[in-house]
Design a protein around this motif. Structure first.
Motif, short mmCIF file in Angstrom:
data_model
loop_
_atom_site.label_atom_id
_atom_site.label_comp_id
_atom_site.label_asym_id
_atom_site.label_seq_id
_atom_site.Cartn_x
_atom_site.Cartn_y
_atom_site.Cartn_z
N ILE A 92 0.95 -1.05 0.07
CA ILE A 92 -0.14 -0.17 -0.02
C ILE A 92 0.84 1.05 0.06
N GLU A 93 0.86 1.98 -0.87
CA GLU A 93 1.58 3.26 -1.20
C GLU A 93 0.57 4.60 -0.97
N ALA A 94 0.89 5.61 -0.08
CA ALA A 94 0.28 6.55 -0.15
C ALA A 94 0.21 7.38 -1.69
N THR A 277 -3.53 5.71 1.44
CA THR A 277 -2.91 5.80 2.61
C THR A 277 -3.19 5.16 3.99
N CYS A 278 -2.38 4.59 4.58
CA CYS A 278 -2.92 3.76 5.63
C CYS A 278 -2.96 4.70 7.00
N THR A 279 -4.23 4.57 7.55
CA THR A 279 -4.68 5.45 8.56
C THR A 279 -4.50 4.76 9.85
N ASN A 578 25.15 8.66 3.67
CA ASN A 578 23.80 8.85 3.16
C ASN A 578 22.83 7.59 3.36
N THR A 579 21.70 7.57 3.65
CA THR A 579 20.86 6.34 4.21
C THR A 579 19.88 5.57 3.55
N ALA A 580 20.14 5.77 2.07
CA ALA A 580 19.38 4.90 1.39
C ALA A 580 19.74 3.44 1.29
N ALA A 581 21.08 3.36 1.00
CA ALA A 581 21.62 2.00 0.84
C ALA A 581 21.50 1.17 2.04
C1 FAD Z 1 15.88 15.20 -1.35
C2 FAD Z 1 16.48 13.66 -0.80
C3 FAD Z 1 17.70 13.35 -1.15
C4 FAD Z 1 18.50 12.41 -0.40
N1 FAD Z 1 19.68 12.01 -1.18
C5 FAD Z 1 20.10 10.66 -0.69
C6 FAD Z 1 21.07 10.36 -1.30
O1 FAD Z 1 21.79 10.92 -2.35
N2 FAD Z 1 21.71 9.02 -1.07
C7 FAD Z 1 21.03 8.29 -0.11
O2 FAD Z 1 21.77 7.43 0.24
N3 FAD Z 1 19.88 8.77 0.72
C8 FAD Z 1 19.61 9.91 0.28
N4 FAD Z 1 18.43 10.35 0.94
C9 FAD Z 1 17.83 9.72 1.99
C10 FAD Z 1 17.21 8.31 1.61
O3 FAD Z 1 16.52 8.30 0.34
C11 FAD Z 1 16.23 7.96 2.62
O4 FAD Z 1 16.89 7.57 3.96
C12 FAD Z 1 15.29 6.57 2.45
O5 FAD Z 1 14.58 6.83 1.35
C13 FAD Z 1 14.52 6.15 3.64
O6 FAD Z 1 13.69 5.09 3.17
P1 FAD Z 1 12.70 4.56 3.91
O7 FAD Z 1 12.02 3.34 3.49
O8 FAD Z 1 12.62 4.88 5.38
O9 FAD Z 1 11.44 5.82 3.66
P2 FAD Z 1 10.81 6.26 2.38
O10 FAD Z 1 11.94 6.25 1.20
O11 FAD Z 1 10.56 7.77 2.58
O12 FAD Z 1 9.67 5.37 2.13
C14 FAD Z 1 8.50 5.75 2.71
C15 FAD Z 1 7.37 5.53 1.95
O13 FAD Z 1 5.87 5.40 2.79
C16 FAD Z 1 5.10 5.99 1.90
N5 FAD Z 1 4.17 6.27 3.15
C17 FAD Z 1 4.27 7.01 4.11
N6 FAD Z 1 3.28 7.27 5.02
C18 FAD Z 1 2.12 6.41 4.52
C19 FAD Z 1 1.06 5.77 4.78
N7 FAD Z 1 0.37 6.15 5.91
N8 FAD Z 1 0.39 4.87 4.08
C20 FAD Z 1 0.93 4.50 2.87
N9 FAD Z 1 2.24 4.83 2.54
C21 FAD Z 1 2.75 5.82 3.34
C22 FAD Z 1 5.55 7.25 1.47
O14 FAD Z 1 4.80 7.95 0.42
C23 FAD Z 1 6.76 6.45 0.76
O15 FAD Z 1 6.80 6.43 -0.37
C24 FAD Z 1 17.86 11.54 0.40
C25 FAD Z 1 16.52 11.98 0.93
C26 FAD Z 1 15.97 13.14 0.31
C27 FAD Z 1 14.35 13.54 0.78
#
Ligand code: FAD
Length: 601
Positions: A92-94, A277-279, A578-581
């Motif tokens: 489920i994606e918002a 959106t999960c509520t 950076n936190t994505a990987a």
């Molecule tokens: C502008 C920017 C630049 C960045 N640059 C880098 C980079 O270069 N390299 C790197 O390593 N990291 C980077 N980051 C950080 C990295 O992308 C994040 O740390 C990572 O994506 C976090 O992953 P996550 O799964 O925790 O959350 P997210 O990737 O934010 O995913 C959460 C998902 O849940 C969905 N969601 C939220 N609430 C709900 C709900 N109630 N119901 C359903 N869906 C919902 C959101 O829409 C989203 O799609 C950057 C971040 C930003 C914002």
């Protein structure tokens, strides 16, 4: 070389997000950006128009697993779980699907798909904006991997060994490294080697095909200033400036959705519900049994026979838990939410990397790099300025005197030369001034901790986000040390050759301090520091002995059966990069735990 625009696809994806034309304001941009959007969209190699996940309109009443949030971690979890063909998985994606614009690296950080978060009540930070710091967070399938800078850094082995030392069994560097490798498909394996890297995983990683010429002056400056140059910051060369590897394939972004979900689009057991959106998580007798969500003006429910996996990110995962009655009981009661489980750590320990930009001009005209020539090259070959993030692909990792030499605490992110909006004329000027570049002092070991809490029990009202940034004076000192590293870099012959000139002007609020002394910068960072959108920690992982832990080391929420969290919020301490990987690794790890528990290997 002949330009070829003839690969027009016949696929349709009417669920796509906003167009490129929506990004740039000003009527003169619209024609150029609309045409570019049309060409990009029709080019499957870039837009992936024929490879996208087709969202489900009417999900089934029950699934084995429901994943909430299709971001960096959630896409990984949903994809890996649906490898087991007799498990039914709903994601489920918002937000909507990732927009075509997102596939072009130079259009990163597009605010059109952002949740638009702001912190409140900061006493020490963002004082120039009344104690409120803005930061970006994507609302789209792929989450922040759809608009992030794509920098692929895993962090330092010590980060993970620290997590393990806190009692998180299974999370030391040696234990997490295989999951980074499982995810990775390194397109430069010959350069970076197989000890640190791998091929064959879903996530393609490599340098962009294009670097602006000034890149090489920055690297020469780093050498001259004694910071060094690293050929691979994910290898054994952990400090220095580097052209980093990024999550791109042949000049096109690889979000976690594109890497993990699109290849799984033919699986009949994987459903993805967009704009949903999960509520609330439905919890009965101490177990998560389903999810309530809102889509197209209606509240809907779906049930789960095995587990709910919460992957909504560091802001929304604690928010959803609190809305579901899981959190600090006094806070829940004060908001009128029925307490399902008193878990005091939910929303606490929120933190982020911090940065402060130091800006300069160079002796070049301030031209738009996005023009017909750049666009044509990108459409035909996926090379040139649009295939990269300009100077943002260069960064430096430094160990300040406050840390151990092999545990760097400072990141200098370079910025500039990013072709994004364009007026449609080749060589048009952005301004009559000189071109601006920036170096961002990034503090990677923040000590201040904030909180996510409910503003009300209305699921559509954003939670209160309090970063409490710069509460700890070590964080201020870290940013100022980074600024001094930048000023040293700017003094090198390599950058002086570009006539690099400081353009930060003294702030009125700091006029009591000599510009640019340390005292001045201390004042300035309190005024204008920014969070890096690497937020973590708000549902932290910890052993049963830690009363503030929200999930155990297998990512199970304490006290609730059938509920795990897999996203950046579980990091007990932010990694030094950076936190994505790392978050995708957490997704891989979560899927592994779940498969092991339910016999899915
Ligand atoms: C502008 C920017 C630049 C960045 N640059 C880098 C980079 O270069 N390299 C790197 O390593 N990291 C980077 N980051 C950080 C990295 O992308 C994040 O740390 C990572 O994506 C976090 O992953 P996550 O799964 O925790 O959350 P997210 O990737 O934010 O995913 C959460 C998902 O849940 C969905 N969601 C939220 N609430 C709900 C709900 N109630 N119901 C359903 N869906 C919902 C959101 O829409 C989203 O799609 C950057 C971040 C930003 C914002």
């Amino acid at each position: 070389m002949a330009y070829n625009f003839t690969s027009r696809s016949t696929c349709n994806a009417d669920f796509l997000g906003p167009s490129l034309a929506d990004i740039c304001s000003g009527s003169s941009f619209v024609l150029f950006m609309s045409l570019l959007n049309t060409f990009v969209r029709d080019k499957n190699k870039i837009s992936g128009i024929c490879e996208r996940i087709k969202p489900i309109e009417r999900p089934d009443p029950e699934y084995d697993f429901v994943v909430i949030g299709g971001g960096a971690a959630g896409s990984v979890v949903a994809s890996r779980l649906s490898e087991i063909s007799n498990w039914k998985v709903l994601l489920i994606e918002a937000g909507p699907d990732e927009p075509t614009a997102a596939e072009i690296p130079s259009f990163f950080n597009d605010d059109l798909i952002s949740w638009g978060y702001q912190t409140t009540n900061e006493s020490h930070a963002c004082l120039s904006t009344n104690g409120s710091c803005s930061f970006s967070s994507a609302k789209a399938l792929g989450g922040n991997t759809v608009h992030n800078g794509m920098v692929y850094l895993r962090g330092n082995p010590t980060d993970y060994n620290n997590w393990a030392a806190l009692g998180n069994e299974g999370w030391s560097w040696n234990e997490v490294k295989p999951f980074f490798l499982k995810a990775e498909n390194n397109s430069e394996i010959h350069r970076v080697g197989r000890f640190w890297h791998a091929t064959g995983g879903p996530l393609t990683v490599g340098r962009f095909p294009y670097q602006p010429p000034i890149t090489y002056s920055v690297l020469a400056a780093a050498k001259e200033a004694g910071f060094g140059v690293s050929h691979d910051l994910n290898g054994d060369d952990l400090t220095g400036f580097s052209i980093v590897q990024t999550t791109n394939k042949h000049g096109v972004r690889r979000s976690s959705a594109r890497a993990y979900l699109w290849p799984a689009r033919h699986r009949r057991n994987l459903h993805v519900s967009l704009n949903s959106t999960c509520t609330r998580i439905i919890i009965e007798n101490g177990a998560a049994v389903g999810v309530e969500y809102y889509q197209n003006g209606e509240f809907k429910t779906v049930h789960t026979s095995r587990e709910v996996i919460l992957s909504a990110g560091s802001i929304k995962s604690p928010h959803v838990l609190l809305l579901s009655g899981v959190g600090p009981q006094n806070h829940l009661k004060s908001m009128g939410v029925e307490v399902v489980k008193n878990l005091p750590g939910v929303g606490e320990n929120y933190h982020d990397h911090l940065y402060y930009p130091v800006t300069f001009t160079v002796n070049e005209a301030d031209i738009y790099d996005n023009n017909w020539a750049a666009a044509s090259e990108y459409l035909a070959f996926q090379t040139g300025p649009l295939s990269a993030t300009g100077l943002n692909q260069v960064l430096g990792v430094i160990s300040s005197p406050a840390t151990m030499p092999d545990y760097p605490d400072t990141q200098i992110q370079c910025a500039g030369y990013v072709p994004s909006c364009a007026p449609g004329e080749i060589g048009a000027l952005q301004s009559t001034g000189r071109r601006v570049v920036a170096f961002l002092s990034g503090w990677e070991h923040p000590k201040s901790r904030g909180r996510i809490s409910l503003a009300s029990k209305n699921p559509f009202q954003y939670p209160v986000i309090w970063g409490n940034f710069l509460d700890n004076s070590d964080d201020v000192a870290g940013l100022v040390r980074g600024i001094n590293f930048i000023l040293a870099l700017a003094e090198t012959k390599a950058l002086k050759a570009h006539n690099l000139t400081l353009s930060n002007t003294p702030l009125e609020a700091c006029s009591d301090h000599l510009f640019p002394s340390d005292e001045y910068w201390e004042c300035a960072v309190h005024q204008n520091m920014l969070p890096q959108s690497h937020n973590v920690g708000s549902c932290k992982m910890g052993p049963p002995s830690d009363p503030m832990a929200v999930v155990d080391p297998q990512l199970r929420v304490y006290g609730i059966k059938g509920l795990r969290i897999a996203d950046a919020s579980i990091m007990p301490q932010v990694i030094s990069a950076n936190t994505a990987a790392a978050t995708m690794m957490i997704g891989e790890r979560a899927a592994h735990f779940i498969k092991t528990y339910w016999g899915g290997h």
